[in-house]
Design a protein around this motif. Structure first.
Motif, PDB file in Angstrom:
ATOM      1  N   ALA A 112      33.898  19.432  54.811  1.00  0.00           N
ATOM      2  CA  ALA A 112      33.541  18.036  54.748  1.00  0.00           C
ATOM      3  C   ALA A 112      34.136  17.592  53.492  1.00  0.00           C
ATOM      4  O   ALA A 112      34.341  18.438  52.370  1.00  0.00           O
ATOM      5  CB  ALA A 112      31.905  17.902  54.810  1.00  0.00           C
ATOM      6  N   LEU A 113      33.906  16.148  53.407  1.00  0.00           N
ATOM      7  CA  LEU A 113      34.439  15.574  52.069  1.00  0.00           C
ATOM      8  C   LEU A 113      33.671  14.120  51.885  1.00  0.00           C
ATOM      9  O   LEU A 113      33.470  13.501  52.812  1.00  0.00           O
ATOM     10  CB  LEU A 113      36.102  15.180  52.297  1.00  0.00           C
ATOM     11  CG  LEU A 113      36.878  14.325  51.248  1.00  0.00           C
ATOM     12  CD1 LEU A 113      38.022  14.883  51.217  1.00  0.00           C
ATOM     13  CD2 LEU A 113      36.644  12.941  51.405  1.00  0.00           C
ATOM     14  N   GLY A 114      33.497  13.903  50.624  1.00  0.00           N
ATOM     15  CA  GLY A 114      32.939  12.624  50.159  1.00  0.00           C
ATOM     16  C   GLY A 114      33.671  11.910  49.057  1.00  0.00           C
ATOM     17  O   GLY A 114      34.679  12.434  48.506  1.00  0.00           O
ATOM     18  N   VAL A 115      33.595  10.762  48.788  1.00  0.00           N
ATOM     19  CA  VAL A 115      34.362   9.779  48.024  1.00  0.00           C
ATOM     20  C   VAL A 115      33.600   9.487  46.646  1.00  0.00           C
ATOM     21  O   VAL A 115      32.344   9.249  46.828  1.00  0.00           O
ATOM     22  CB  VAL A 115      35.201   8.913  48.525  1.00  0.00           C
ATOM     23  CG1 VAL A 115      36.028   9.473  49.628  1.00  0.00           C
ATOM     24  CG2 VAL A 115      34.146   7.851  49.306  1.00  0.00           C
ATOM     25  N   ARG A 116      34.071   8.797  45.746  1.00  0.00           N
ATOM     26  CA  ARG A 116      33.511   8.065  44.653  1.00  0.00           C
ATOM     27  C   ARG A 116      33.228   6.777  45.167  1.00  0.00           C
ATOM     28  O   ARG A 116      33.913   5.789  45.527  1.00  0.00           O
ATOM     29  CB  ARG A 116      34.781   7.713  43.443  1.00  0.00           C
ATOM     30  CG  ARG A 116      34.167   7.223  42.408  1.00  0.00           C
ATOM     31  CD  ARG A 116      35.149   7.058  41.175  1.00  0.00           C
ATOM     32  NE  ARG A 116      34.734   6.488  40.204  1.00  0.00           N
ATOM     33  CZ  ARG A 116      34.834   5.141  39.703  1.00  0.00           C
ATOM     34  NH1 ARG A 116      35.437   4.528  40.638  1.00  0.00           N
ATOM     35  NH2 ARG A 116      34.255   4.680  38.701  1.00  0.00           N
ATOM     36  N   MET A 117      31.621   6.501  45.180  1.00  0.00           N
ATOM     37  CA  MET A 117      31.104   5.522  45.534  1.00  0.00           C
ATOM     38  C   MET A 117      30.561   4.402  44.411  1.00  0.00           C
ATOM     39  O   MET A 117      30.162   4.974  43.400  1.00  0.00           O
ATOM     40  CB  MET A 117      29.902   5.603  46.275  1.00  0.00           C
ATOM     41  CG  MET A 117      30.237   6.471  47.721  1.00  0.00           C
ATOM     42  SD  MET A 117      28.681   6.610  48.558  1.00  0.00           S
ATOM     43  CE  MET A 117      27.580   7.532  47.737  1.00  0.00           C
ATOM     44  N   LEU A 158      31.512  18.439  38.039  1.00  0.00           N
ATOM     45  CA  LEU A 158      32.747  17.535  38.172  1.00  0.00           C
ATOM     46  C   LEU A 158      32.479  15.959  37.746  1.00  0.00           C
ATOM     47  O   LEU A 158      31.563  15.498  37.737  1.00  0.00           O
ATOM     48  CB  LEU A 158      33.184  17.427  39.620  1.00  0.00           C
ATOM     49  CG  LEU A 158      33.757  18.659  40.397  1.00  0.00           C
ATOM     50  CD1 LEU A 158      33.871  18.216  41.808  1.00  0.00           C
ATOM     51  CD2 LEU A 158      34.925  19.318  39.768  1.00  0.00           C
ATOM     52  N   SER A 159      33.624  15.449  36.942  1.00  0.00           N
ATOM     53  CA  SER A 159      33.502  14.348  36.535  1.00  0.00           C
ATOM     54  C   SER A 159      33.504  13.229  37.709  1.00  0.00           C
ATOM     55  O   SER A 159      33.934  13.732  38.673  1.00  0.00           O
ATOM     56  CB  SER A 159      34.339  13.803  35.462  1.00  0.00           C
ATOM     57  OG  SER A 159      36.026  13.910  35.975  1.00  0.00           O
ATOM     58  N   GLU A 160      33.397  11.967  37.542  1.00  0.00           N
ATOM     59  CA  GLU A 160      33.414  11.191  38.794  1.00  0.00           C
ATOM     60  C   GLU A 160      34.672  10.890  39.225  1.00  0.00           C
ATOM     61  O   GLU A 160      35.012  10.438  40.298  1.00  0.00           O
ATOM     62  CB  GLU A 160      32.689   9.709  38.426  1.00  0.00           C
ATOM     63  CG  GLU A 160      33.428   8.866  37.429  1.00  0.00           C
ATOM     64  CD  GLU A 160      32.602   7.545  36.890  1.00  0.00           C
ATOM     65  OE1 GLU A 160      32.964   6.617  37.639  1.00  0.00           O
ATOM     66  OE2 GLU A 160      31.725   7.775  36.206  1.00  0.00           O
ATOM     67  N   HIS A 161      35.850  11.406  38.342  1.00  0.00           N
ATOM     68  CA  HIS A 161      37.274  10.940  38.439  1.00  0.00           C
ATOM     69  C   HIS A 161      38.146  12.423  38.798  1.00  0.00           C
ATOM     70  O   HIS A 161      39.060  12.256  39.003  1.00  0.00           O
ATOM     71  CB  HIS A 161      38.226  10.271  37.395  1.00  0.00           C
ATOM     72  CG  HIS A 161      37.397   8.921  37.145  1.00  0.00           C
ATOM     73  ND1 HIS A 161      37.698   7.957  38.160  1.00  0.00           N
ATOM     74  CD2 HIS A 161      36.634   8.329  36.059  1.00  0.00           C
ATOM     75  CE1 HIS A 161      36.915   6.643  37.615  1.00  0.00           C
ATOM     76  NE2 HIS A 161      36.294   7.201  36.478  1.00  0.00           N
ATOM     77  N   GLN A 162      37.079  13.442  39.051  1.00  0.00           N
ATOM     78  CA  GLN A 162      37.772  14.824  39.268  1.00  0.00           C
ATOM     79  C   GLN A 162      37.294  15.254  40.619  1.00  0.00           C
ATOM     80  O   GLN A 162      36.469  15.491  41.207  1.00  0.00           O
ATOM     81  CB  GLN A 162      37.229  15.846  38.468  1.00  0.00           C
ATOM     82  CG  GLN A 162      37.683  17.114  38.301  1.00  0.00           C
ATOM     83  CD  GLN A 162      36.917  17.994  37.344  1.00  0.00           C
ATOM     84  OE1 GLN A 162      36.164  17.632  36.570  1.00  0.00           O
ATOM     85  NE2 GLN A 162      37.588  19.311  37.390  1.00  0.00           N
ATOM     86  N   TYR A 213      34.714  16.675  47.004  1.00  0.00           N
ATOM     87  CA  TYR A 213      34.413  15.474  46.504  1.00  0.00           C
ATOM     88  C   TYR A 213      35.941  14.934  46.059  1.00  0.00           C
ATOM     89  O   TYR A 213      36.632  15.786  45.309  1.00  0.00           O
ATOM     90  CB  TYR A 213      33.563  15.383  45.107  1.00  0.00           C
ATOM     91  CG  TYR A 213      33.459  14.191  44.447  1.00  0.00           C
ATOM     92  CD1 TYR A 213      33.082  12.920  44.957  1.00  0.00           C
ATOM     93  CD2 TYR A 213      34.449  14.076  43.032  1.00  0.00           C
ATOM     94  CE1 TYR A 213      32.945  12.052  44.224  1.00  0.00           C
ATOM     95  CE2 TYR A 213      34.202  12.803  42.433  1.00  0.00           C
ATOM     96  CZ  TYR A 213      33.702  11.863  42.777  1.00  0.00           C
ATOM     97  OH  TYR A 213      33.496  10.599  42.214  1.00  0.00           O
ATOM     98  N   PHE A 214      36.262  13.840  46.606  1.00  0.00           N
ATOM     99  CA  PHE A 214      37.560  13.361  46.346  1.00  0.00           C
ATOM    100  C   PHE A 214      37.467  11.997  45.819  1.00  0.00           C
ATOM    101  O   PHE A 214      36.880  11.027  46.396  1.00  0.00           O
ATOM    102  CB  PHE A 214      38.325  13.257  47.752  1.00  0.00           C
ATOM    103  CG  PHE A 214      39.706  12.724  47.489  1.00  0.00           C
ATOM    104  CD1 PHE A 214      40.773  13.721  47.137  1.00  0.00           C
ATOM    105  CD2 PHE A 214      40.250  11.553  48.171  1.00  0.00           C
ATOM    106  CE1 PHE A 214      42.002  13.216  46.852  1.00  0.00           C
ATOM    107  CE2 PHE A 214      41.596  10.998  47.902  1.00  0.00           C
ATOM    108  CZ  PHE A 214      42.326  11.880  47.438  1.00  0.00           C
TER     109      PHE A 214
END
Length: 319
Positions: A112-117, A158-162, A213-214
């Motif tokens: 599964a994958l989630g994104v930066r919200m 992880l940072s929010e941009h990583q 996380y992407f």
């Protein structure tokens, strides 16, 4: 088929139409399908979806069957290699779907994958990537214990941009490998609302797959269809209690948590924040002159300083 997109709607008509418009633009040159499952909104959504988005597969429920069951209704019909669970109160960019599918295709043991919200004020939402709730972190979050480290509940490794592996994703945008769903089973329908994304994320990793996380950015209005009443509290705290008992058993500490969650469900511990816009300058962005990627970038840069409204001339609405 590459992708099946599932959107569960409940009384957020204009946000749903905006979401579908963004999805349609992001689906260009992709082999994809879209499902809308409506949980008895009674707001005329079916007629407008059929008018503006005739290719959408619309499932109209005669009652509010809950988030998990509504998603499962569409997943059972989905033909895509990947299934995207997407909230209607979201905006994605034109390249989001292609980017996440490309990442998923090359990620080892992808589950599964989630994104930066970000929210409507452009602020990063830390629930984009979370840890599996332990008894301690759950106790602290439910009781609002003041010394709870954020790293106990949110994934700060992880940072929010990583990009990278994370334990728990958000159901507001959750790209799933259909093969992994076959091993895990569908969403647990005992969760009426809230908690099903934590449960599914945990089940995926227990089955040997990985959650990723992407950091491509989307807007999540967050909670627009939620009433913070007694029913909300029962669903929220009941979901947490179900997760504890399902994975941690019925030990002494869990028994204490059960008492606390029941108390909190009765008395309530969360109120919907009131947002005052009267003093803010209003800026209207039009989808006729701006891409959704540009709109998302503007919202993030604005950081809530101005009240952003989005005009959709072709849909004849402003959100």
């Amino acid at each position: 088929m590459q992708l099946s997109i599932v959107i569960v709607n409940y009384k957020v008509l204009h946000l749903l139409l905006q979401c579908l418009d963004a999805v349609r633009k992001a689906m260009q040159q992709m082999d994809a399908e879209v499902f809308v499952v409506d949980n008895h909104s009674e707001d005329g959504s079916q007629a407008l979806v059929e008018k503006y988005f005739p290719d959408v597969k619309y499932i109209a429920n005669s009652a509010n069957v809950g988030f998990a069951k509504a998603n499962n209704q569409a997943i059972a019909q989905a033909k895509g290699k990947y299934v995207l669970l997407l909230n209607p109160d979201t905006i994605i960019a034109e390249d989001t779907l292609q980017n996440v599918c490309h990442f998923a295709q090359h990620a080892p043991a992808f589950g599964a994958l989630g994104v930066r919200m970000i929210d409507r004020n452009g602020k990063f939402l830390p629930e984009s990537k979370r840890n599996v709730p332990t008894l301690y972190s759950s106790f602290c979050k439910l009781t609002r214990w003041p010394i709870t480290p954020r790293k106990e509940y949110y994934c700060t490794a992880l940072s929010e941009h990583q990009a990278g592996e994370v334990p728990v994703l958000s159901g507001a945008f959750m790209l799933l490998h259909k093969e992994a769903l076959g091993d895990v089973a569908l969403l647990d329908e005992r969760y009426f609302m809230y908690g099903e994304d934590i449960d599914l994320s945990y089940a995926i990793t227990r089955a040997g797959y990985k959650n990723y996380y992407f950091p491509c950015t989307m807007v999540h209005y967050k909670g627009e269809s939620t009433s913070y009443d007694a029913a909300y509290r029962r669903n929220f705290y009941g979901a947490m209690q179900l997760f504890y008992e399902k994975y941690y058993g019925k030990g002494l500490l869990n028994g204490l948590l059960k008492v606390i969650t029941r108390l909190l469900a009765k008395i309530g511990s969360r109120k919907k924040e009131s947002v005052v816009h009267m003093s803010k300058e209003v800026v209207t962005l039009s989808t006729q002159t701006m891409s959704y990627a540009e709109i998302i970038a503007y919202i993030e840069q604005n950081q809530g300083e101005k009240l952003v409204k989005i005009e959709h001339p072709t849909l004849q609405i402003t959100v």
